[in-house]
Design an enzyme around this catalytic site. Sequence first.
Site, mmCIF file in Angstrom:
data_model
loop_
_atom_site.group_PDB
_atom_site.id
_atom_site.type_symbol
_atom_site.label_atom_id
_atom_site.label_comp_id
_atom_site.label_asym_id
_atom_site.label_seq_id
_atom_site.Cartn_x
_atom_site.Cartn_y
_atom_site.Cartn_z
ATOM 1 N N HIS A 19 0.874 -1.178 0.000
ATOM 2 C CA HIS A 19 0.000 0.000 0.000
ATOM 3 C C HIS A 19 0.910 1.226 0.000
ATOM 4 O O HIS A 19 1.678 1.425 0.959
ATOM 5 C CB HIS A 19 -0.885 0.015 1.241
ATOM 6 C CG HIS A 19 -1.726 -1.221 1.390
ATOM 7 N ND1 HIS A 19 -3.049 -1.266 1.011
ATOM 8 C CD2 HIS A 19 -1.425 -2.463 1.854
ATOM 9 C CE1 HIS A 19 -3.529 -2.474 1.251
ATOM 10 N NE2 HIS A 19 -2.567 -3.224 1.767
ATOM 11 N N GLU A 200 -7.032 -12.497 6.142
ATOM 12 C CA GLU A 200 -5.996 -11.861 6.978
ATOM 13 C C GLU A 200 -6.462 -11.991 8.439
ATOM 14 O O GLU A 200 -5.801 -12.624 9.251
ATOM 15 C CB GLU A 200 -5.826 -10.384 6.586
ATOM 16 C CG GLU A 200 -4.754 -9.655 7.400
ATOM 17 C CD GLU A 200 -4.666 -8.156 7.050
ATOM 18 O OE1 GLU A 200 -5.612 -7.608 6.458
ATOM 19 O OE2 GLU A 200 -3.628 -7.539 7.407
HETATM 20 N N1 ADE Z 1 -4.793 -1.260 4.295
HETATM 21 C C1 ADE Z 1 -3.469 -1.083 4.410
HETATM 22 N N2 ADE Z 1 -2.898 -2.188 4.902
HETATM 23 C C2 ADE Z 1 -3.883 -3.100 5.088
HETATM 24 C C3 ADE Z 1 -3.942 -4.425 5.560
HETATM 25 N N3 ADE Z 1 -2.858 -5.092 5.958
HETATM 26 N N4 ADE Z 1 -5.149 -5.044 5.623
HETATM 27 C C4 ADE Z 1 -6.247 -4.398 5.240
HETATM 28 N N5 ADE Z 1 -6.249 -3.161 4.779
HETATM 29 C C5 ADE Z 1 -5.079 -2.510 4.694
HETATM 30 ZN ZN ZN Z 2 -2.488 -5.107 2.605
#
Ligand code: ADE
Ligand code: ZN
Length: 337
Positions: A19, A200
């Site tokens: 990101h 995640e």
């Molecule tokens: N935005 C930036 N990093 C992120 C992550 N690890 N998981 C979800 N959204 C994100």
């Molecule tokens: Zn991410």
Amino acid sequence: MTDINALIAALPKAELHLHLEGSLEPEQLMLFAERNNVDIPFKTLDEVKAAYNFNNLQDFLDIYYQGMSVLQTEADFHDLTDAYLQRCADDNVRHVEVFFDPQGHTDRGLPFSTPINGILSALDAAKDKYGITYKLIMCFLRHLSEDAAFETLAQAEPYMDRIHGVGLDSSEVGHPPSKFQNVFAAARTKGLKLVAHAGEEGPPEYVYEALDLLKIDRIDHGNRLLEDPALIARVKDAGLTLTVCPLSNLSLCVIDDLKDHPMKRMLDLGLRATMNSDDPAYFGGYVNQNYRETAAAVGLTADEIVTLAKNSFTGSFLSEAEQAVHLAEIDRVVSQT
Ligand code: ADE
Ligand code: ZN
């Protein structure tokens, strides 16, 4: 015996999960705040760094969105992106597929053009400046509505030939992929590649939804798919790539200890896992640092390091001919070590 860290440094690599807003280093945060006259709740670098201590994804996101507020002009986005590309060059990263979060900027009043023009000007210069190629992926924030995502897709229309894919990020639990089924279908008809953060923090069901309803081309993270043997088999048989981010997983308490990271298990299972940094300014390291620390913690072999580097290209959205050039270069490097 091969020196693993020397091998990591020498191998050409791609980064597939980054990101751009998460590459905002504390020093840059202070600098941009000052040059744009933006109030931030930190007086010193140490105060910023002390705030980078998270118990879960939401803890991090609260700080991440606050940090974005210092990004105001095209020049800020250009400088942010260029600094990330410099780090990539230092790590021998030759290709990047980077995310940005337009809604994090348009929701605080910036026009869509400000982030994307600044980002693209740095990415377009990267081939000549650093020898790095790119794909740009626009993410929808999943804590917002699908209507808001449609609005963002409409704002992106003038840039459609410069955006290669769409993604889904932000708070996962409570915002399943099914919420974005229609906007992903619309993106697919535009010929965009599709990726989504899944598994995640969210359960395996979210990974199934991302595959069945969003029809994604690649899974971001995917850790929790390991809880479901049928899902493992499906992802493996489909040859889907996982963009795995070990130091992020540690910082966000997806795992308690890097020794518990499933990267080696993913490779043992025959999954196409890749090594990525996610939000390196917040999680303590760029690509090579993720390779080095994970290799040391879980005992990755030289062969596994080479596999990860190869996966980063075969899992990319480069053409097969473009991938082949990088794979041949990896073989050349390996033959010399
Ligand atoms: N935005 C930036 N990093 C992120 C992550 N690890 N998981 C979800 N959204 C994100
Ligand atoms: Zn991410």
